[in-house]
Write a protein that holds these residues in place. Sequence first.
Motif, mmCIF file in Angstrom:
data_model
loop_
_atom_site.group_PDB
_atom_site.id
_atom_site.type_symbol
_atom_site.label_atom_id
_atom_site.label_comp_id
_atom_site.label_asym_id
_atom_site.label_seq_id
_atom_site.Cartn_x
_atom_site.Cartn_y
_atom_site.Cartn_z
ATOM 1 N N GLU A 181 26.619 42.168 71.917
ATOM 2 C CA GLU A 181 26.869 41.205 73.842
ATOM 3 C C GLU A 181 28.242 42.032 73.852
ATOM 4 O OE1 GLU A 181 27.807 36.848 73.435
ATOM 5 O OE2 GLU A 181 26.793 37.749 71.103
ATOM 6 N N LEU A 182 28.997 41.441 74.048
ATOM 7 C CA LEU A 182 30.137 42.413 74.544
ATOM 8 C C LEU A 182 31.605 42.109 73.522
ATOM 9 C CD1 LEU A 182 32.282 44.182 76.642
ATOM 10 C CD2 LEU A 182 32.759 41.215 77.607
ATOM 11 N N ALA A 183 30.980 40.515 73.539
ATOM 12 C CA ALA A 183 32.039 39.842 72.292
ATOM 13 C C ALA A 183 31.525 40.909 70.636
ATOM 14 C CB ALA A 183 31.299 38.467 72.342
ATOM 15 N N LYS A 184 30.639 41.829 70.786
ATOM 16 C CA LYS A 184 30.069 41.888 69.448
ATOM 17 C C LYS A 184 30.829 43.314 69.616
ATOM 18 C CE LYS A 184 27.937 38.836 67.177
ATOM 19 N NZ LYS A 184 26.811 39.048 67.177
ATOM 20 N N THR A 185 31.493 44.379 70.778
ATOM 21 C CA THR A 185 32.112 45.516 70.618
ATOM 22 C C THR A 185 33.281 45.676 70.113
ATOM 23 O OG1 THR A 185 33.715 45.241 72.571
ATOM 24 C CG2 THR A 185 30.958 46.281 73.042
ATOM 25 N N PHE A 186 33.661 46.929 69.062
ATOM 26 C CA PHE A 186 34.554 46.964 68.052
ATOM 27 C C PHE A 186 36.120 46.815 68.850
ATOM 28 C CE2 PHE A 186 34.213 51.425 69.289
ATOM 29 C CZ PHE A 186 35.792 51.791 69.802
ATOM 30 N N VAL A 187 36.004 47.403 70.469
ATOM 31 C CA VAL A 187 37.742 47.203 70.895
ATOM 32 C C VAL A 187 38.155 45.362 70.961
ATOM 33 C CG1 VAL A 187 39.103 46.676 73.368
ATOM 34 C CG2 VAL A 187 37.493 48.339 72.747
ATOM 35 N N VAL A 188 36.259 44.691 71.158
ATOM 36 C CA VAL A 188 37.099 43.310 71.789
ATOM 37 C C VAL A 188 37.510 42.691 70.254
ATOM 38 C CG1 VAL A 188 35.882 40.865 72.349
ATOM 39 C CG2 VAL A 188 35.521 42.540 73.879
ATOM 40 N N ARG A 189 36.277 42.797 69.455
ATOM 41 C CA ARG A 189 36.078 42.500 67.898
ATOM 42 C C ARG A 189 37.746 42.993 67.395
ATOM 43 N NH1 ARG A 189 31.788 40.899 65.034
ATOM 44 N NH2 ARG A 189 29.940 41.867 65.565
ATOM 45 N N ASN A 190 38.241 44.432 67.553
ATOM 46 C CA ASN A 190 39.437 44.288 67.291
ATOM 47 C C ASN A 190 40.991 43.834 67.385
ATOM 48 O OD1 ASN A 190 41.631 46.873 66.428
ATOM 49 N ND2 ASN A 190 42.353 46.622 68.132
ATOM 50 N N HIS A 191 40.488 42.962 68.683
ATOM 51 C CA HIS A 191 41.456 42.024 69.721
ATOM 52 C C HIS A 191 42.256 40.846 68.854
ATOM 53 C CE1 HIS A 191 43.853 40.531 73.028
ATOM 54 N NE2 HIS A 191 43.103 39.556 72.736
ATOM 55 N N PHE A 192 40.810 40.611 68.526
ATOM 56 C CA PHE A 192 41.096 39.101 67.842
ATOM 57 C C PHE A 192 41.775 39.564 66.562
ATOM 58 C CE2 PHE A 192 38.193 37.875 71.840
ATOM 59 C CZ PHE A 192 38.612 37.293 71.834
ATOM 60 N N LEU A 193 40.844 40.068 65.728
ATOM 61 C CA LEU A 193 41.397 40.525 64.760
ATOM 62 C C LEU A 193 42.806 41.051 64.771
ATOM 63 C CD1 LEU A 193 39.202 42.716 62.820
ATOM 64 C CD2 LEU A 193 39.763 40.389 62.294
ATOM 65 N N VAL A 194 43.355 41.286 65.209
ATOM 66 C CA VAL A 194 45.358 41.878 65.566
ATOM 67 C C VAL A 194 45.882 40.628 65.933
ATOM 68 C CG1 VAL A 194 46.699 42.764 67.257
ATOM 69 C CG2 VAL A 194 45.083 44.522 65.443
ATOM 70 N N GLN A 195 45.276 39.773 67.335
ATOM 71 C CA GLN A 195 45.675 38.822 67.338
ATOM 72 C C GLN A 195 46.173 37.363 66.446
ATOM 73 O OE1 GLN A 195 44.902 36.819 71.795
ATOM 74 N NE2 GLN A 195 43.623 35.421 70.937
ATOM 75 N N LYS A 196 45.346 37.406 65.735
ATOM 76 C CA LYS A 196 45.135 36.757 64.442
ATOM 77 C C LYS A 196 46.368 37.077 63.543
ATOM 78 C CE LYS A 196 42.154 34.361 61.203
ATOM 79 N NZ LYS A 196 40.879 34.038 59.858
ATOM 80 N N LEU A 197 46.705 38.494 63.588
ATOM 81 C CA LEU A 197 47.561 38.878 62.078
ATOM 82 C C LEU A 197 48.248 38.612 62.920
ATOM 83 C CD1 LEU A 197 46.155 41.818 61.359
ATOM 84 C CD2 LEU A 197 45.984 39.639 59.473
ATOM 85 N N LEU A 198 48.943 38.804 64.676
ATOM 86 C CA LEU A 198 50.261 39.058 64.928
ATOM 87 C C LEU A 198 50.798 37.590 65.077
ATOM 88 C CD1 LEU A 198 49.478 40.688 68.129
ATOM 89 C CD2 LEU A 198 51.560 40.962 66.509
ATOM 90 N N PRO A 199 52.242 37.654 65.084
ATOM 91 C CA PRO A 199 53.350 36.644 65.227
ATOM 92 C C PRO A 199 53.264 35.164 65.960
ATOM 93 C CG PRO A 199 54.635 37.596 64.407
ATOM 94 C CD PRO A 199 52.597 38.502 64.548
ATOM 95 N N LYS A 200 52.749 34.133 65.921
ATOM 96 C CA LYS A 200 52.628 33.755 67.023
ATOM 97 C C LYS A 200 53.429 33.318 68.228
ATOM 98 C CE LYS A 200 49.011 31.320 64.774
ATOM 99 N NZ LYS A 200 47.241 31.637 65.229
ATOM 100 N N ASN A 201 54.472 34.021 68.156
ATOM 101 C CA ASN A 201 55.422 33.725 69.197
ATOM 102 C C ASN A 201 55.649 35.116 70.402
ATOM 103 O OD1 ASN A 201 56.897 35.378 67.431
ATOM 104 N ND2 ASN A 201 58.756 35.541 67.460
ATOM 105 N N ILE A 202 54.412 36.314 69.423
ATOM 106 C CA ILE A 202 54.350 37.545 70.212
ATOM 107 C C ILE A 202 52.543 37.764 70.903
ATOM 108 C CG2 ILE A 202 53.647 40.289 69.859
ATOM 109 C CD1 ILE A 202 56.529 39.697 67.387
ATOM 110 N N GLY A 203 52.824 37.539 72.758
ATOM 111 C CA GLY A 203 51.634 37.668 73.146
ATOM 112 C C GLY A 203 50.585 38.679 72.433
ATOM 113 N N PHE A 204 49.575 39.203 72.730
ATOM 114 C CA PHE A 204 48.754 40.472 72.810
ATOM 115 C C PHE A 204 47.906 40.203 73.964
ATOM 116 C CE2 PHE A 204 45.412 42.653 70.685
ATOM 117 C CZ PHE A 204 45.993 43.555 69.770
ATOM 118 N N GLU A 205 47.373 41.089 74.058
ATOM 119 C CA GLU A 205 46.118 42.006 75.635
ATOM 120 C C GLU A 205 46.044 42.871 74.653
ATOM 121 O OE1 GLU A 205 49.025 39.691 79.489
ATOM 122 O OE2 GLU A 205 49.040 41.993 78.362
#
Length: 582
Positions: free
Chosen positions: A388-412
Amino acid sequence: MHIANLNKKFYFMLYCLFLLPFVYILTSIVLYSQNSLYLNNKWIVQKRVMKMGVMGGDEFLLTRIPLYKNTLNLGTYFGNQTVLLREKIYPQSIKFRFKVSTDSYLDFLYNYDNKSFKGIRISNRLDLPSQLFESELDGYFYKKKILSLEFNKTAWNSISLKTQSDKVVLSINDKQTFILDSSFSAGKIGFHSGLRGANIDDVEIRTLSGLKVSESFDNVKEEYLLFIILFSFFAILGGITLKIVTNDLRKTVFTMIVIISTSTAIASLWFIFDYFYYSGLTQAKNGITHDLFPNNKTKILSFEEIRYAIFKSIYHLTFAPIISHPGLLERGYPLEQLGEGPVVCLNNTNYCSALKTPAQLRISHDNGKLYRLLFIGTSQTIGAGGSELAKTFVVRNHFLVQKLLPKNIGFESINMAISGSNSKELYEIYQKNYLALKPDLVIINLSNNDNNENFEISIINFLELNRQNKIKSVLLEEANSRETDQENDLLENHKVLRKLALKYNIPVLPLHDYLKSNDVFESGIQWWDFVHLTSYGQELVAKWLAPKLMKELLLLPARDRGFLEIYNPVGNTIEEPSHNPK
């Protein structure tokens, strides 16, 4: 008159006697001509279940080539095929015959449920051991035990597994026996192979309840009814002929017998030719898939399309199942599969959306500090092979990076990949539709679909355009499976990437070398073919890639700007796959 009638009955019975072998051969031809895993319907073709479309899934399900000579060939249509018995069973014993291709392997899968499965790998590769393994559903082997299996590397072998107390006894060719530290439980059984495939035949399963499940991969659906219909047709035709003949009855019957005997000989020669040769050929235009994809039809039909249409028409006299959109859905296969972007992961959301067009993206009036990633590539980058789309590496990468970033910085993240495209086409689309979004980081994952001459020019165009617009580029060395030996052009393109990375002082990340490494190669099932990753392969890439992209992002300032939002001016439905980031 009475004697004449008796003679006609005798000659009719004689004609029917000669008719029997002809109808038998014709029935066999028709049944064999329509044999497919779609019609068989006992087995689920896992490659076709994936919502992220991967090449070879349709053909493996719909054509007869995977069942060439009435055996299951897991090496057809780019190999790495997986089939699962549709029925959930509790086995007591399992037998089957197998043949493993050179430099390949066969995985026998059992206890397959919605969480995990167990397997026995029978390897014919020097760099991959035979083993007993336990796996997560996506393909990660969390437990392995090496097995020293001896089998014929070039011919058919037999294997049997029997329950003994709480263990399973494994025997190969009635010579070598192992007692496995595992037992059968309720679940599905199945087979998976390496890139070069393996063959399966004569599967026999006895369940705990005493039920026997057999599979020879022959097409036997409605065989008796088809025989009766064909025999009745030619018998009636012969009877009418005899009825209207008034002179020289013996000569007429002799002529009919000669015709039917000649037809039997011709039909037998065709069946031999078809069975041993023609049915194993991959057709450039394969008529069997055109029922699902009518836009592929051409004005001039190929021999294969004509052959298929004729025998399909005869077979459907029995009301046998036909290939159709409803039939596909009834068998659990998605009618549409995602093959291109844009896919967008917005800031502070727990899902990513596949859009119909890049025109559905716009900048909102809400401002904040933000990093924006954009991925450029073809089918590997869109995530072909993911369940499914949620299992693709770009989507997985998004949530992994978003988790590592400071909370006050947005990520798309935006994925503009298009299956089957190339660097020149993608450059034009990037320049026209995505450059205005001003991404901070552009990740270019290209090599497979480009010839060496045009590749360097296109990559230079990307890098120059990004440099002019103060956008940082990252180059990925697009990966191929370690099992393929056709990577010369790919490696030449990787040399181009390294040369340009040095010239433009940008990162080039060795994804190909990472996925070929021993630890990764032996860790589970990563590939659907030589270039497309399974859900587990996608997970490996995301975990490897995320910290590297995070490092590059933190070298850049997070800019104040408007966030991306999705709008839907033409009323299209936006797909929102569920995703629960860990």
